[in-house]
Design an enzyme around this catalytic site. Sequence first.
Site, PDB file in Angstrom:
ATOM      1  N   ARG A  94       1.181  13.109  -8.919  1.00 61.87           N
ATOM      2  CA  ARG A  94       1.913  11.904  -8.628  1.00 61.87           C
ATOM      3  C   ARG A  94       3.215  11.846  -8.912  1.00 61.87           C
ATOM      4  O   ARG A  94       4.032  11.000  -8.523  1.00 61.87           O
ATOM      5  CB  ARG A  94       1.206  10.744  -9.471  1.00 61.87           C
ATOM      6  CG  ARG A  94      -0.247  10.474  -9.029  1.00 61.87           C
ATOM      7  CD  ARG A  94      -0.915   9.247  -9.599  1.00 61.87           C
ATOM      8  NE  ARG A  94      -2.406   9.090  -9.738  1.00 61.87           N
ATOM      9  CZ  ARG A  94      -3.084   8.669  -8.620  1.00 61.87           C
ATOM     10  NH1 ARG A  94      -2.676   8.095  -7.570  1.00 61.87           N
ATOM     11  NH2 ARG A  94      -4.526   8.608  -8.711  1.00 61.87           N
ATOM     12  N   PHE A 139      -2.177  16.113   4.483  1.00 61.34           N
ATOM     13  CA  PHE A 139      -2.596  15.459   3.329  1.00 61.34           C
ATOM     14  C   PHE A 139      -1.249  15.524   2.430  1.00 61.34           C
ATOM     15  O   PHE A 139      -0.645  16.583   2.285  1.00 61.34           O
ATOM     16  CB  PHE A 139      -3.600  16.149   2.324  1.00 61.34           C
ATOM     17  CG  PHE A 139      -4.206  15.379   1.431  1.00 61.34           C
ATOM     18  CD1 PHE A 139      -5.099  14.177   1.539  1.00 61.34           C
ATOM     19  CD2 PHE A 139      -3.770  15.495   0.161  1.00 61.34           C
ATOM     20  CE1 PHE A 139      -5.502  13.608   0.683  1.00 61.34           C
ATOM     21  CE2 PHE A 139      -4.363  14.702  -0.900  1.00 61.34           C
ATOM     22  CZ  PHE A 139      -5.134  13.588  -0.682  1.00 61.34           C
ATOM     23  N   GLU A 188       0.795  -1.120  -0.126  1.00 61.67           N
ATOM     24  CA  GLU A 188      -0.125   0.081  -0.078  1.00 61.67           C
ATOM     25  C   GLU A 188       0.892   1.247   0.122  1.00 61.67           C
ATOM     26  O   GLU A 188       1.765   1.304   0.591  1.00 61.67           O
ATOM     27  CB  GLU A 188      -0.771   0.127   1.295  1.00 61.67           C
ATOM     28  CG  GLU A 188      -2.453  -0.767   1.094  1.00 61.67           C
ATOM     29  CD  GLU A 188      -3.387   0.248   0.419  1.00 61.67           C
ATOM     30  OE1 GLU A 188      -2.870   1.245  -0.341  1.00 61.67           O
ATOM     31  OE2 GLU A 188      -4.400   0.282   0.700  1.00 61.67           O
ATOM     32  N   ASP A 189       0.271   2.242  -0.629  1.00 59.83           N
ATOM     33  CA  ASP A 189       1.181   3.530  -0.518  1.00 59.83           C
ATOM     34  C   ASP A 189       1.067   4.182   0.770  1.00 59.83           C
ATOM     35  O   ASP A 189       1.887   4.696   1.493  1.00 59.83           O
ATOM     36  CB  ASP A 189       0.485   4.758  -1.634  1.00 59.83           C
ATOM     37  CG  ASP A 189      -0.888   4.533  -1.627  1.00 59.83           C
ATOM     38  OD1 ASP A 189      -1.676   4.055  -0.746  1.00 59.83           O
ATOM     39  OD2 ASP A 189      -1.491   5.468  -2.639  1.00 59.83           O
ATOM     40  N   ASP A 225      -4.235   4.985   6.085  1.00 60.77           N
ATOM     41  CA  ASP A 225      -4.849   6.694   6.891  1.00 60.77           C
ATOM     42  C   ASP A 225      -5.970   5.937   7.921  1.00 60.77           C
ATOM     43  O   ASP A 225      -5.487   5.497   9.096  1.00 60.77           O
ATOM     44  CB  ASP A 225      -5.447   7.237   5.712  1.00 60.77           C
ATOM     45  CG  ASP A 225      -5.887   8.710   6.313  1.00 60.77           C
ATOM     46  OD1 ASP A 225      -5.356   8.943   7.175  1.00 60.77           O
ATOM     47  OD2 ASP A 225      -6.539   9.115   5.685  1.00 60.77           O
TER      48      ASP A 225
HETATM   49  P1  IMP Z   1      -7.905   4.654   4.477  1.00 57.23           P
HETATM   50  O1  IMP Z   1      -8.822   3.733   4.003  1.00 57.23           O
HETATM   51  O2  IMP Z   1      -8.354   5.981   5.255  1.00 57.23           O
HETATM   52  O3  IMP Z   1      -6.612   4.157   5.135  1.00 57.23           O
HETATM   53  O4  IMP Z   1      -7.262   5.292   3.146  1.00 57.23           O
HETATM   54  C1  IMP Z   1      -6.351   4.989   2.433  1.00 57.23           C
HETATM   55  C2  IMP Z   1      -6.187   5.479   1.023  1.00 57.23           C
HETATM   56  O5  IMP Z   1      -6.788   6.848   0.955  1.00 57.23           O
HETATM   57  C3  IMP Z   1      -5.050   5.470   0.394  1.00 57.23           C
HETATM   58  O6  IMP Z   1      -4.656   4.154  -0.395  1.00 57.23           O
HETATM   59  C4  IMP Z   1      -4.973   6.544  -0.550  1.00 57.23           C
HETATM   60  O7  IMP Z   1      -5.317   6.290  -1.712  1.00 57.23           O
HETATM   61  C5  IMP Z   1      -5.886   7.463   0.106  1.00 57.23           C
HETATM   62  N1  IMP Z   1      -5.060   8.517   1.210  1.00 57.23           N
HETATM   63  C6  IMP Z   1      -5.105   8.612   2.484  1.00 57.23           C
HETATM   64  N2  IMP Z   1      -4.200   9.639   2.808  1.00 57.23           N
HETATM   65  C7  IMP Z   1      -3.953  10.309   1.899  1.00 57.23           C
HETATM   66  C8  IMP Z   1      -2.993  11.381   1.572  1.00 57.23           C
HETATM   67  O8  IMP Z   1      -2.355  11.726   2.387  1.00 57.23           O
HETATM   68  N3  IMP Z   1      -2.512  11.560   0.455  1.00 57.23           N
HETATM   69  C9  IMP Z   1      -3.187  10.766  -0.785  1.00 57.23           C
HETATM   70  N4  IMP Z   1      -3.934   9.880  -0.606  1.00 57.23           N
HETATM   71  C10 IMP Z   1      -4.395   9.546   0.699  1.00 57.23           C
HETATM   72 MG    MG Z   2      -4.494   3.511  -2.174  1.00 53.93          MG
END
Ligand code: IMP
Ligand code: MG
Length: 298
Positions: A280, A267, A214-215, A218
């Site tokens: 990106r 962010f 995963e990148d 969050d």
């Molecule tokens: P989660 O389900 O809240 O953990 O969100 C995960 C996804 O939200 C990541 O795979 C990203 O695609 C997107 N995301 C969350 N935080 C960021 C950020 O700071 N920048 C860009 N994308 C984010």
């Molecule tokens: Mg993602």
Amino acid sequence: MPHYDVPTGHRPFSHSSEEEVARILDFYGLKWLYEPRSFPLRWDGDRVTEMFSPDFYLPELDLYLELTTMKQSLVTAKNRKLRRLRELYPDVNIRLLYRRDIYRLLAKYGFGPLVHGELPLVEKVLFTRPEIEKRVAELGAAITKDYAGQEIVLIGVLRGVFCFMADLMRYVPLSMTVDFMSVSYYSGAGIQGGVHVTKGPDVEMQGKHVVLVEDIVDTGMTLHYLLAYLGERNPASVKVCALLDKRVRRIADVQVDYVGFAPPDEFLVGYGLDYLGRYRNLPFIGILRPKEAQESGE
Ligand code: IMP
Ligand code: MG
């Protein structure tokens, strides 16, 4: 996590352009010292009659910078001093810099903005290209060690992961297959909110050791969903490797086995991460300017 120390207690800048360059250096996470050294250039017996103090020293690049305006008379005088300095101190790296040139110079070292002559809408660089590279190599080494002698399946979650995945897999010299999956988020009125898979992986996972890449994690909700989804395919094991782990925002209690960085609650964009599809291609990871982040409803 502070990524560099902002030098404090330096002498006040003698010109606003110096302050601007200091800001740009800070922006790119480069350490700098302001006028840290004076080089004697001419002597009258024991007495120094001419000195030169370059404006900045960048210890990470072992480079002195001297800023200059476009005024030709000043440039000529400065060039003469620089020639003399290079004669007397051949090991000293120094560059005369027009203000507009700083962007080009920094780009050469991998720190510069991609957009010609203008800064991207990024507040500051959080992780520089060399910092990311080093960390990704460490993650690759950890995975390589843990799975020594085994075949693995790397599954990346598109699209933000593509930079990280491409770099990471080249630091894992194990027998592996690689695949990607895509997720989407429903948020429209009348449709139940939540994550769903729009493209599942094609590789066989039954009995395989899977590393989900995963990148950024969050809230952890996406990962929670994906772990359940992959679990249904009966892999021998599933571990998670995330470049970024925003732990402070965690809602779903998920385990991330390999974490690159734990960034602050901001962010982030760059190195694959986007804001509305843009940024990106930034070679670093930066914090988006709050104004634009607010517009996204983040
Ligand atoms: P989660 O389900 O809240 O953990 O969100 C995960 C996804 O939200 C990541 O795979 C990203 O695609 C997107 N995301 C969350 N935080 C960021 C950020 O700071 N920048 C860009 N994308 C984010
Ligand atoms: Mg993602």
